[in-house]
Design a protein around this motif. Structure first.
Motif, PDB file in Angstrom:
ATOM      1  N   GLY A 218       1.539   6.524  -1.458  1.00  0.00           N
ATOM      2  CA  GLY A 218       0.995   7.526  -2.366  1.00  0.00           C
ATOM      3  C   GLY A 218       1.760   7.596  -3.670  1.00  0.00           C
ATOM      4  O   GLY A 218       2.686   6.814  -3.933  1.00  0.00           O
ATOM      5  N   ARG A 279      -1.702   0.037   5.166  1.00  0.00           N
ATOM      6  CA  ARG A 279      -0.793   1.172   5.239  1.00  0.00           C
ATOM      7  C   ARG A 279      -0.188   1.250   6.637  1.00  0.00           C
ATOM      8  O   ARG A 279      -0.829   0.897   7.624  1.00  0.00           O
ATOM      9  N   ASP A 351      -8.339   5.953   8.902  1.00  0.00           N
ATOM     10  CA  ASP A 351      -7.599   6.069   7.637  1.00  0.00           C
ATOM     11  C   ASP A 351      -7.289   7.531   7.336  1.00  0.00           C
ATOM     12  O   ASP A 351      -6.185   7.876   6.906  1.00  0.00           O
ATOM     13  N   GLU A 355      -3.677   9.888   7.084  1.00  0.00           N
ATOM     14  CA  GLU A 355      -3.311  10.709   5.928  1.00  0.00           C
ATOM     15  C   GLU A 355      -2.988  12.152   6.296  1.00  0.00           C
ATOM     16  O   GLU A 355      -2.128  12.784   5.657  1.00  0.00           O
TER      17      GLU A 355
END
Length: 983
Positions: A218, A279, A351, A355
Motif C-alpha cells: 500500500g 501480495r 483479495d 485487505e
C-alpha cells in the motif's frame, strides 16, 4: 496501425457472446466449432448456461468473435485464459482445437499463437459440459467435483449450474514467461522464499535474468528488498527458487492486515520481459494445545460458512457487490474467519479478505458427495445419485484440490485448507487422508483440516496438520493413536468424541441439549464446534420481490422456486383464516427472523460459556441453498435483530446468562447463572460484579459476586449460580449482570417470563377421559374438573371428552363409541398427536372427507414456525403470532397435521419455507384445529400439553383455555341442558 506501446498486454473478451444448447450432444460431430448456430442467443460472459436457458443441463456451446488488439511482437506468444469454466471445457480457435480443461473453479490457459489471424476476425468456440445424472461422454454429476449440486434441487442443495464463470481474456507474453509464483514468507525470520515456474516456449535453452523485489503493497509502494539471479531456462517448464529477507517484517493480523507485494520478472535479451506480482503477508497460524494461535497468540476462531451461492448466477456473482458485502458483513459483526464451504473463494473475494484481515478456511467442490461419498444423514432417497467410487474419481479429487491450492496459496487470509465436509468413513475419506503428502509439496505453510464434522469416527487419525507437518496430529476431542473406530453418534451427526464437531439438535433446545453443548470437551482435549446454528423461515416474500426489483427473468430456477413458495404461503394464510394475526403474511417471515436472532443469542451463550471450545463456526452466513439458515438473507439483507445479536455474541468480553425455567411460575424457584466469556480481554485478577432480576414492579432479587480470572486466563469463567423463590407479579422479567470494574462486558441482559395461575379463569364441571395419564387427571381434578372414564353406557348428549394416548387405541369398538358421541353433541379434544402419528387407521376414524396424515417435522437448524391465531384458546398467553420458543419451550410440538379438510377454526398453524424435508421447500400444517362433526365437534391438538402440565405455565393455560372454550361452544344455547359435571 497502432503504435506498439499503445497495445495492451491483456485484452478482455467481454462483449457479446452467443450461446446455444446441444441436448443431443451432436455439436462436436456436426462441427459446431466452425460456425455459430442459428438458434444461439446473445449473452454477456461470464454467464452460466441456466441464465439463458433455465432448467437446461448437459452440453452447451459458447461463441465469440474477436480481433486481436493486444501486443503482437516477434517471438511473443498469445494465450487465451479462462478464469473458470464449470465443468469440462473444450476450446477451438477458427475451427482448430486449442485444448481441453476439466475442473469447474480454477483458471486455465492455452497457447493460441499459431491459431489466430493477426488481422481480421477470429471465431472462438467453447463447448461446455455441465454433467447430469445421465452419463454424457462418460461424465456424471456425482462422479465429478460438484459442490452439493443436484438435478432436482431442494433446500440445502445447490442448483446444477454450469458455464463460463469468470472472465475470458487474451494475454500477450514473451516466449519465456512466468507461469506461476509462490511466495513463502517466514514471520519469525523475515525470509521470503519464492518458487518461480518459468515456461520457455522456444526450442532452445534461453539465458536470462530473474529479478525479485519485495515492496510495501500500500501507500507509496516502497521497495524494501531487491535481488537478481542469472539463469538458463530449458525448453518447456522449469522451476527456480529465489529468496530475500525483509528486516523486522510487519506481521499480517486480523487487526492489522499489513501486506507486502512480491514482484518477480524474467528477462531474456532481445526476447522481452515478463513479470508477475503477488501480495503476501507475514503471519503464522497453527493449533497449539488444542487452541488456534495467530502469530503466537491464542485466538478464539469466530467463523461462519458460505457456499458463495448467488441470486441469478448461482455460483457466479451476477451482482458483484454481493461478493464483498458478505465479507464486510462478517467483519463488521465480529467474525474473524469465514469458511468457504465446498468451494473455492472468488479471487476478488480473497483479495478483499487479505485487505481487511478476515481469516479464510478454503475448500473445493471435490470435498463433499464426490463419487457417492455421502454424509451420515439422509437428504431424501434418490436425491443424490451415488455411483461406484473409481480411480478416476480419486484423480479428480487430487486434480481439483491441487488446482485450488495453486491458485490461492499466496493469500495470507487463507489460513487452512479443509479436505472434506461431513464424509463417512470410506474410499473418499481414505483418499483425502492420503492426500496430505501431495498437498505438502504444493504448500507446506498452512494448517490442513481433515474433515469438517468427522463423520468417519476414525479418531486414531488426527483432525489437524500444522504448518510444516506431514502428519495428522491428535489435537482435539478424544483423538489418540490406536483408538478403535466409533460407529455411531448420539442425537447429532458427528461421532461421539469428535474434536471437529457438528451438532444440530432439536429446537426448542432441551435442558439436556444445552448441557451437552456447554460440556463438549470437558473430559477431552479442546473441541472445535465447526457447525451449529438455529435458522428461521426462508423469506420467500422478500426474496421474490428482490428478483422482481432486479429485473430478473421470472423463469430462472431460483426465482421461480421462491415465487412458488411465496404464492403458496399467501394462499394458505388466507385459506386458514390468519389475516388477523399480522397486517400481512410478510410479517410472519420478519417475526421468524426477529425471534431467530434471540435463538442465536442463546447459541452464543451456550458456546461462549464453554472454555473447552477452541472455536465456533456459525451455521450459516446467509440463506444460501434456498433455506433459512443464514444470518442475512439470500439477497444480502440483514435479518431483523441479527446484526446486534452477532456483534454481542462475538464481543471479546461478554456475559453468558441463563435462567431456568425461562417461563416460570410466580412463587416458585428460579435458577439464574452467569458465566463471563473472555477472549483474553480481561487480565488475570479479581473483579466485582453485581446481578439483579427486574420485573414489572422493579427489582425482585440481587446479589454481588467476584469474577476470578485465573492466570493463564480461561476463555470462560463461572461467576454466579443462584436459586431463589421469585415473588412478583406475572410478566416480563430481566436477569441482568454488570461488571463494575476492569472491562466493558456485553450480553448482560436475559429476558424470561413469569406467570401466576392464581389469577387465571377457573374451570368447572366435568370431563370424560380416555387415555389421560394419572398425573394429568390429578392436575385436572385439582383445578376443579370432575373426571370420569370413557366407557360404554349412558352418557349426556353434551360432554367434553379429553383423549390422550389410550392403551386400547386399537379397539375398534372404542372408536365407534367415540365417533357416535361426537356426532351426538360431544366435544372431543385430542390432546396427544402421537395417537395419530403415522397411523392411518386412527386418522380414518376422523369424520373428515380428506383425512390427511399426522407426521413429524424435524425441527432443528431448519424448522417450522408455529403461528397462534387470534383465538380464545390463546387468551392470556403470548400471541397471536409466532410462538416464542423462550415462552412456550418444550410445549412446541414436532407432530403436525397436513392435507386435512380446511378446519372451521384454525387455532394454531405451522409453516415451513425453504425446508429441506419437503421436495419443494414449502408446507403449511395444522397444530390446533377445530372441526364440526354432526351435533358435536373435535379439536386436533399437537402441542405437548399433557407432558408439560405443572412444568410450563403455557401448557397449563392452553389446556384450561381449550376446556373452557369447548365447554362454552358445547353448552352455548343449551340453557335447559344440565352440565354433566354437575350430576
Amino acid at each position: 496501425m497502432k503504435n506498439m506501446k499503445d497495445q495492451p498486454e491483456i485484452q478482455q473478451l467481454d462483449k457479446v457472446w452467443k450461446l446455444a444448447c446441444d441436448p443431443e450432444n451432436r455439436g462436436r460431430g456436426d462441427r459446431w466449432f466452425e460456425r455459430v448456430q442459428p438458434d444461439a442467443v446473445d449473452v454477456a460472459v461470464p454467464c452460466v448456461i441456466q441464465e439463458a436457458f433455465p432448467g437446461y443441463h448437459g452440453v452447451a456451446w459458447y461463441w465469440h468473435s474477436f480481433a486481436v488488439a493486444c501486443r503482437r511482437q516477434p517471438g511473443y506468444r498469445l494465450l487465451i485464459r479462462f478464469g473458470a469454466v464449470d465443468y469440462l471445457a473444450d476450446v477451438w480457435i477458427n475451427g482448430t482445437h486449442a485444448g481441453t480443461f476439466e475442473g469447474g473453479e480454477t483458471p486455465f490457459a492455452f497457447d493460441i499463437t499459431d491459431l489466430v489471424c493477426a488481422e481480421g476476425v477470429n471465431l472462438l468456440a467453447v463447448r461446455v459440459l455441465n454433467p447430469t445424472d445421465t452419463p454424457i461422454d462418460g461424465y456424471t454429476l456425482a462422479q465429478t467435483p460438484h459442490y452439493n449440486k443436484v438435478m432436482k434441487p431442494f433446500p440445502g442443495s445447490s442448483f446444477n449450474s454450469g458455464g463460463i464463470l469468470y472472465p475470458v481474456e487474451l494475454r500477450s507474453v514473451p516466449a519465456v514467461y512466468l507461469a506461476d509464483v509462490f511466495m513463502r514468507p517466514d514471520s519469525k525470520t523475515g525470509a521470503v522464499a519464492a518458487s518461480v515456474a518459468v515456461r520457455n516456449r522456444g526450442t532452445a535453452p534461453a539465458k536470462g535474468v530473474l529479478s525479485f523485489t519485495v515492496a510495501i503493497a500500500g501507500g507509496t509502494g516502497d521497495v524494501v528488498r531487491a535481488g537478481e539471479l542469472a539463469a538458463e531456462f530449458p525448453p518447456g517448464d522449469s522451476s527456480v527458487e529465489l529468496s530475500l529477507t525483509v528486516p523486522q517484517p510487519r506481521l499480517w493480523s486480523i487487526d492489522d492486515p499489513f501486506l507486502y507485494r512480491g514482484t518477480v520478472s524474467v528477462e531474456v535479451p532481445d526476447a522481452g520481459r515478463h513479470q508477475q506480482s503477488v501480495r503476501f503477508g507475514f503471519r503464522d497460524v497453527r493449533v497449539v494445545g488444542g487452541y488456534f494461535h495467530l502469530n503466537g497468540k491464542r485466538i478464539f476462531l469466530k467463523s461462519t460458512h458460505t457456499g458463495n451461492h448467488m441470486p441469478i448466477g448461482q455460483h457466479r456473482a451476477a451482482l458483484p457487490d454481493h461478493v464483498r458485502r458478505d465479507m464486510i458483513n462478517a467483519k463488521a459483526s465480529g467474525f474473524n474467519a469465514v469458511r468457504i464451504c465446498v468451494s473455492a473463494g472468488f479471487p476478488e473475494q480473497l483479495d478483499f479478505c487479505d485487505e481487511i484481515g478476515l481469516l479464510i478456511v478454503e475448500e473445493s467442490t471435490a470435498n463433499w458427495f464426490l463419487g457417492g461419498s455421502a454424509g451420515g444423514y439422509s437428504y431424501g432417497k434418490g436425491l443424490w445419485f451415488e455411483p461406484p467410487f473409481t480411480e478416476k474419481v480419486e484423480e479428480r479429487y487430487d486434480h481439483n484440490f491441487s488446482q485450488v491450492i495453486r491458485r490461492d496459496r499466496n493469500h495470507p487470509s487463507i489460513i487452512a485448507w479443509q479436505l472434506l465436509n461431513e464424509t463417512e468413513d470410506g474410499p473418499m475419506f481414505e483418499r483425502a487422508r492420503r492426500f496430505l503428502p501431495a498437498l505438502r509439496k504444493l504448500d507446506p505453510t498452512r494448517l490442513v483440516l481433515l474433515s469438517s464434522g468427522r463423520f468417519d469416527g476414525r479418531f486414531s487419525i488426527g483432525s489437524v496438520s500444522n504448518p510444516g507437518s506431514g502428519e495428522w496430529e491428535h489435537v482435539w476431542g478424544v483423538e489418540a493413536p490406536d483408538l478403535p473406530k466409533v460407529e455411531a453418534g448420539l442425537d447429532h451427526p458427528s461421532k461421539e468424541g469428535a474434536g471437529d464437531f457438528h451438532i444440530y439438535p432439536p429446537v426448542p433446545h432441551s435442558d439436556a441439549t444445552m448441557a451437552y453443548i456447554r460440556s463438549l470437551g470437558k473430559d477431552t482435549k479442546p473441541v472445535f464446534l465447526s457447525e451449529y446454528g438455529v435458522g428461521n423461515l426462508f423469506d420467500v416474500a422478500s426474496e421474490w420481490r428482490h428478483f422482481e426489483q432486479a429485473g430478473a427473468r421470472p423463469d430462472l430456477e431460483d426465482a421461480a422456486w421462491v415465487r412458488e413458495q411465496a404464492q403458496a404461503l399467501y394462499a394458505d394464510w388466507k385459506r386458514l383464516g390468519l389475516d388477523d394475526v399480522y397486517p400481512f403474511p410478510e410479517d410472519l417471515l420478519r417475526e421468524s427472523q426477529r425471534l431467530g436472532a434471540r435463538q442465536r443469542t442463546l447459541g452464543f451463550n451456550l458456546v461462549r460459556s464453554n472454555p473447552k471450545l477452541c472455536g465456533y463456526n456459525v451455521t450459516g452466513m446467509l440463506d444460501h441453498a434456498m433455506c433459512g439458515e443464514g444470518l442475512w438473507k439470500f439477497w444480502r439483507d440483514w435479518k431483523p435483530g441479527t446484526f446486534d445479536a452477532v456483534c454481542d455474541g462475538w464481543s471479546p468480553l461478554r456475559w453468558c446468562l441463563f435462567a431456568d425455567p425461562m417461563h416460570a411460575y410466580a412463587g416458585r424457584e428460579v435458577t439464574v447463572e452467569a458465566v463471563l466469556a473472555s477472549e483474553d480481554a480481561l487480565k488475570p485478577g479479581e473483579y466485582p460484579a453485581r446481578f439483579r432480576v427486574f420485573g414489572p414492579e422493579g427489582c425482585v432479587w440481587e446479589k454481588k459476586a467476584t469474577v476470578v480470572m485465573p492466570d493463564p486466563p480461561e476463555l470462560a469463567v463461572p461467576v454466579l449460580r443462584a436459586t431463589f423463590v421469585l415473588k412478583g407479579p406475572p410478566g416480563r422479567y430481566v436477569f441482568e449482570a454488570n461488571l463494575e470494574r476492569g472491562g466493558a462486558a456485553t450480553g448482560g441482559a436475559l429476558v424470561f417470563h413469569v406467570s401466576n395461575p392464581a389469577g387465571w379463569p377457573k374451570v368447572s364441571g366435568g370431563a370424560t377421559l380416555w387415555g389421560i395419564g394419572k398425573s394429568a387427571e390429578e392436575w385436572l381434578v385439582k383445578r376443579g374438573l370432575k373426571c370420569r372414564p370413557f366407557k360404554v353406557g349412558a352418557a349426556p348428549a353434551k360432554e367434553i371428552i379429553l383423549v390422550g394416548l389410550p392403551m386400547d387405541a386399537g379397539d375398534v369398538e372404542r372408536w365407534k363409541l367415540l365417533k357416535a358421541r361426537m356426532k351426538g353433541g360431544a366435544s372431543v379434544l385430542f390432546l396427544d398427536a402421537k395417537l395419530f402419528r403415522d397411523n392411518a387407521a386412527a386418522m380414518e376414524w376422523l369424520p373428515l372427507k380428506k383425512k390427511g396424515v399426522c407426521t413429524t417435522v424435524t425441527d432443528h437448524l431448519y424448522h417450522k414456525e408455529c403461528v397462534a391465531n387470534r383465538h380464545p384458546v390463546f387468551d392470556g398467553l403470548q400471541g397471536p403470532g409466532v410462538m416464542d420458543m423462550d415462552y412456550y419451550g418444550q410445549v412446541i410440538p414436532h407432530e403436525v397435521f397436513i392435507d386435512q379438510d380446511t378446519p372451521g377454526e384454525t387455532i394454531c398453524a405451522g409453516f415451513n419455507t425453504g425446508y429441506f424435508a419437503v421436495p419443494r421447500g414449502y408446507r403449511a400444517s395444522l397444530l390446533i384445529a377445530r372441526y364440526r362433526a354432526g351435533q358435536g365437534s373435535f379439536i386436533l391438538s399437537s402441542p405437548y400439553i399433557l407432558e408439560n402440565l405443572d412444568k410450563n405455565p403455557a401448557a397449563d393455560r392452553l389446556l384450561l383455555n381449550m376446556i373452557r372454550y369447548s365447554r362454552q361452544r358445547t353448552y352455548a344455547g343449551a340453557s335447559n341442558h344440565r352440565d354433566p359435571g354437575t350430576r
